[in-house]
Design a protein around this motif. Structure first.
Motif, PDB file in Angstrom:
ATOM      1  N   ALA A   1      48.101  56.984  57.004  1.00  0.00           N
ATOM      2  CA  ALA A   1      47.068  55.989  57.264  1.00  0.00           C
ATOM      3  C   ALA A   1      46.153  55.876  56.059  1.00  0.00           C
ATOM      4  O   ALA A   1      45.915  56.858  55.345  1.00  0.00           O
ATOM      5  N   LYS A   2      45.640  54.683  55.828  1.00  0.00           N
ATOM      6  CA  LYS A   2      44.660  54.484  54.771  1.00  0.00           C
ATOM      7  C   LYS A   2      43.365  55.208  55.133  1.00  0.00           C
ATOM      8  O   LYS A   2      43.045  55.384  56.313  1.00  0.00           O
ATOM      9  N   VAL A   3      42.628  55.620  54.119  1.00  0.00           N
ATOM     10  CA  VAL A   3      41.382  56.353  54.363  1.00  0.00           C
ATOM     11  C   VAL A   3      40.427  55.519  55.212  1.00  0.00           C
ATOM     12  O   VAL A   3      39.789  56.031  56.138  1.00  0.00           O
ATOM     13  N   ALA A   4      40.326  54.232  54.929  1.00  0.00           N
ATOM     14  CA  ALA A   4      39.426  53.375  55.696  1.00  0.00           C
ATOM     15  C   ALA A   4      39.821  53.338  57.169  1.00  0.00           C
ATOM     16  O   ALA A   4      38.958  53.339  58.063  1.00  0.00           O
ATOM     17  N   ASP A   5      41.125  53.324  57.439  1.00  0.00           N
ATOM     18  CA  ASP A   5      41.587  53.309  58.838  1.00  0.00           C
ATOM     19  C   ASP A   5      41.292  54.635  59.529  1.00  0.00           C
ATOM     20  O   ASP A   5      40.951  54.662  60.721  1.00  0.00           O
ATOM     21  N   LEU A   6      41.429  55.712  58.800  1.00  0.00           N
ATOM     22  CA  LEU A   6      41.088  57.023  59.370  1.00  0.00           C
ATOM     23  C   LEU A   6      39.608  57.069  59.749  1.00  0.00           C
ATOM     24  O   LEU A   6      39.250  57.528  60.842  1.00  0.00           O
TER      25      LEU A   6
ATOM     26  N   LEU B   1      27.447  64.820  63.983  1.00  0.00           N
ATOM     27  CA  LEU B   1      28.686  64.660  63.234  1.00  0.00           C
ATOM     28  C   LEU B   1      28.829  63.225  62.747  1.00  0.00           C
ATOM     29  O   LEU B   1      29.246  62.986  61.601  1.00  0.00           O
ATOM     30  N   LEU B   2      28.458  62.264  63.574  1.00  0.00           N
ATOM     31  CA  LEU B   2      28.551  60.865  63.169  1.00  0.00           C
ATOM     32  C   LEU B   2      27.632  60.580  61.984  1.00  0.00           C
ATOM     33  O   LEU B   2      27.988  59.813  61.076  1.00  0.00           O
ATOM     34  N   ALA B   3      26.454  61.194  61.970  1.00  0.00           N
ATOM     35  CA  ALA B   3      25.552  61.034  60.823  1.00  0.00           C
ATOM     36  C   ALA B   3      26.216  61.539  59.544  1.00  0.00           C
ATOM     37  O   ALA B   3      26.137  60.902  58.480  1.00  0.00           O
ATOM     38  N   ASN B   4      26.893  62.671  59.620  1.00  0.00           N
ATOM     39  CA  ASN B   4      27.590  63.235  58.457  1.00  0.00           C
ATOM     40  C   ASN B   4      28.746  62.341  58.029  1.00  0.00           C
ATOM     41  O   ASN B   4      29.010  62.161  56.837  1.00  0.00           O
ATOM     42  N   VAL B   5      29.445  61.767  59.009  1.00  0.00           N
ATOM     43  CA  VAL B   5      30.548  60.856  58.701  1.00  0.00           C
ATOM     44  C   VAL B   5      30.024  59.638  57.942  1.00  0.00           C
ATOM     45  O   VAL B   5      30.588  59.234  56.921  1.00  0.00           O
ATOM     46  N   TYR B   6      28.952  59.046  58.431  1.00  0.00           N
ATOM     47  CA  TYR B   6      28.369  57.891  57.738  1.00  0.00           C
ATOM     48  C   TYR B   6      27.925  58.251  56.318  1.00  0.00           C
ATOM     49  O   TYR B   6      28.122  57.471  55.370  1.00  0.00           O
ATOM     50  N   LEU B   7      27.306  59.415  56.160  1.00  0.00           N
ATOM     51  CA  LEU B   7      26.875  59.851  54.831  1.00  0.00           C
ATOM     52  C   LEU B   7      28.067  59.969  53.895  1.00  0.00           C
ATOM     53  O   LEU B   7      28.003  59.568  52.724  1.00  0.00           O
ATOM     54  N   THR B   8      29.169  60.514  54.401  1.00  0.00           N
ATOM     55  CA  THR B   8      30.378  60.664  53.597  1.00  0.00           C
ATOM     56  C   THR B   8      30.981  59.309  53.254  1.00  0.00           C
ATOM     57  O   THR B   8      31.454  59.096  52.129  1.00  0.00           O
ATOM     58  N   MET B   9      30.966  58.374  54.186  1.00  0.00           N
ATOM     59  CA  MET B   9      31.507  57.036  53.942  1.00  0.00           C
ATOM     60  C   MET B   9      30.716  56.301  52.858  1.00  0.00           C
ATOM     61  O   MET B   9      31.255  55.427  52.169  1.00  0.00           O
ATOM     62  N   ALA B  10      29.441  56.662  52.698  1.00  0.00           N
ATOM     63  CA  ALA B  10      28.621  56.029  51.653  1.00  0.00           C
ATOM     64  C   ALA B  10      29.025  56.496  50.256  1.00  0.00           C
ATOM     65  O   ALA B  10      28.728  55.830  49.264  1.00  0.00           O
ATOM     66  N   GLY B  11      29.698  57.647  50.190  1.00  0.00           N
ATOM     67  CA  GLY B  11      30.137  58.180  48.905  1.00  0.00           C
ATOM     68  C   GLY B  11      31.599  57.886  48.648  1.00  0.00           C
ATOM     69  O   GLY B  11      32.213  57.036  49.292  1.00  0.00           O
ATOM     70  N   TRP B  12      32.171  58.589  47.654  1.00  0.00           N
ATOM     71  CA  TRP B  12      33.574  58.399  47.318  1.00  0.00           C
ATOM     72  C   TRP B  12      34.451  58.941  48.449  1.00  0.00           C
ATOM     73  O   TRP B  12      34.121  59.961  49.045  1.00  0.00           O
ATOM     74  N   PRO B  13      35.560  58.273  48.811  1.00  0.00           N
ATOM     75  CA  PRO B  13      36.186  57.156  48.107  1.00  0.00           C
ATOM     76  C   PRO B  13      35.793  55.770  48.620  1.00  0.00           C
ATOM     77  O   PRO B  13      36.058  54.774  47.949  1.00  0.00           O
ATOM     78  N   LEU B  14      35.187  55.672  49.815  1.00  0.00           N
ATOM     79  CA  LEU B  14      34.891  54.355  50.364  1.00  0.00           C
ATOM     80  C   LEU B  14      33.708  53.695  49.680  1.00  0.00           C
ATOM     81  O   LEU B  14      33.678  52.480  49.506  1.00  0.00           O
ATOM     82  N   LYS B  15      32.683  54.481  49.360  1.00  0.00           N
ATOM     83  CA  LYS B  15      31.490  53.999  48.650  1.00  0.00           C
ATOM     84  C   LYS B  15      30.854  52.806  49.357  1.00  0.00           C
ATOM     85  O   LYS B  15      30.475  51.808  48.740  1.00  0.00           O
TER      86      LYS B  15
END
Length: 503
Positions: free
Chosen positions: A177-182, A222-236
């Protein structure tokens, strides 16, 4: 047992998904070949007790990941390993030389896919429990969504594009799966979990006044951490900073609902007598004294893996990196993170500092204490323990909010308040006022490094999402094993672990 064939660069990769036994007491009879009936999804998922057994199985499966040292995160600048013996698999990540056959990596991969398999089974069947209440079914479903989400979160942060089964059907050609889909699945699962999970559990899911299964607050954190990670690489996806700040703020503003607090003294986190504590937003709890205990019941993180071998009979699976240790601000947090005195051959009359240990590295102290550890001579009473492994602590919620708020709205008073609570406990002065957005963010990322040194990849994930892997390793001390390969922040080489080959 199910095998999924996945193709990476034209090469077949087999992924073994393992399902743990449903009831702990039945594990000792797992190999009994005498037919006594059959448990199927149709016959099992009927009662509240069935759901509780499925929840227990899911917890044990996830615990398999968090009861052992994990190799991929040695690529961070907080932890290193000696390059000999059975520590090579750890060292290979430390020097950026790991390949798909790394056995220390494979166990981590299998544990998460085993959890996903168990979660998918529960999600497909929890509504069939006609003899359970609506709340009991809802809570079971929310728990399964949470566990699937956190498993995929670890998988994609570690390996990038990975298979994404959402059911237990057999598909030998499942694509990555693509990272965005995950991340879309992870976010969707957590949004369901935060509505379906309870504020508090009852029965065996609550121990010593602490919820041992995730709650609504755990899902939000956990959702807050997920959003923080999505703001960085690779999705940025920079818009996710505001979502991360808002979700973390929900946890902070309602911490009394779930009983979260920042413990007054950092060392108290690591006392065995305090293994159930209110800073744990979500943790893995162990009880090695359970009858017929399985691997999921005992924690191998304490007391031996990070202890010195020659001096104190430890396993030396890892130790602190010298440069990171030298940059670590002095105070009670550092004193509780790293061991100061080492008893040669467990002799308290023969004390050396870390510079005079055989490996000449500082060792982590936070994992040493268990129910049988002898502080008078630093001798372990057993090779595994019932010590808790923290997955999300309330201090991480505060630091997630501080960074996300600064990156979305600027470093305001609330962002300063959040990080300064963590710094104050660590014995540090408040951050200076008037920092730029970038300088404040960098200060928070550094603070996270000190706060979570050696804790299950948190530092490594921060380096990856902030694209500073190469930068961090440029500070590597000459006393470390020399890098074999070199990561690139521009090209993102060595940012993801190689997909494991599992027979």
């Amino acid at each position: 047992m199910k095998k999924v064939i996945n193709y990476i660069n034209g090469r077949p990769i087999r992924i073994t998904l393992v399902m743990c036994c449903l009831a702990l007491a039945s594990c000792s009879k797992f190999l009994d070949e005498t037919p006594k009936g059959s448990i199927t999804p149709q016959s099992f998922y009927k009662t509240a007790n069935d759901l509780q057994l499925a929840e227990t199985a899911l917890a044990l499966q996830f615990n398999l990941a968090f009861n052992q040292v994990t190799a991929p995160y040695y690529a961070g600048d907080d932890i290193a390993a000696k390059r000999n013996g059975n520590k090579i698999d750890f060292s290979d990540f430390d020097v950026f030389n790991a390949n798909s056959s790394n056995s220390r990596m494979t166990t981590w991969w299998n544990a998460f896919y085993g959890t996903i398999k168990s979660a998918n089974s529960l999600l497909a069947n929890y509504n069939n429990a006609t003899e359970a209440t609506a709340d009991q079914k809802n809570n079971a479903g929310g728990y399964a969504y949470f566990m699937r989400a956190i498993s995929y979160f670890y998988l994609t942060r570690t390996w990038g594009e990975v298979p994404m089964p959402v059911d237990n059907s057999i598909n030998d050609n499942r694509p990555n799966a693509k990272v965005a889909d995950l991340y879309n699945l992870i976010v969707g699962d957590l949004q369901k979990a935060e509505t379906m999970l309870p504020d508090h559990w009852t029965g065996p899911a609550k121990q010593n006044g602490v919820d041992v299964l995730p709650t609504k607050g755990s899902a939000k954190a956990l959702l807050a951490n997920v959003y923080l990670t999505m703001a960085g690489w690779p999705l940025k996806q920079a818009d996710k900073y505001s979502l991360a700040a808002a979700k973390a703020k929900e946890v902070i503003d309602n911490k009394a609902t779930w009983g979260y607090t920042l413990l007054t003294n950092f060392p108290d986190l690591w006392k065995f007598s305090n293994r159930f504590n209110t800073e744990a937003v979500y943790a893995c709890y162990f009880n090695k004294t359970t009858p017929n205990a399985t691997w999921g019941n005992g924690n191998m993180m304490a007391p031996n893996p990070y202890a010195p071998d020659y001096e104190e009979g430890g396993w030396e699976d890892g130790f602190g990196e010298i440069s990171f240790f030298n940059r670590f601000p002095a105070g009670p947090r550092k004193d509780a993170t790293y061991q100061k005195d080492y008893f040669v051959k467990n002799d308290p009359a023969n004390v050396v500092d870390w510079q005079h240990t055989l490996q000449k590295h500082p060792y982590f102290l936070k994992y040493r204490e268990d129910d049988q550890f002898n502080w008078s001579n630093h001798k372990a009473g057993d090779w595994w323990s019932s010590a808790t492994s923290f997955v999300i602590r309330y201090s991480e919620v505060l630091l997630t909010y501080a960074e996300a708020q600064a990156m979305s709205a600027g470093p305001d008073a609330n962002a300063y308040l959040a990080i300064n609570q963590v710094r104050q406990r660590a014995g540090l002065t408040p951050l200076p006022e008037g920092l730029s957005q970038t300088d404040f963010r960098n200060a928070v990322v550094a603070e996270r490094g000190w706060e979570f040194a050696g804790e299950f990849g948190i530092r490594w994930f921060d380096l990856v999402r902030t694209e500073t892997v190469q930068q961090a390793n440029s500070l590597r001390d000459a006393g470390e094993v020399a890098l074999i390969n070199h990561p690139s922040d521009a090209g993102h080489t060595y940012y993801w672990a190689p997909i494991p080959f599992v027979k």
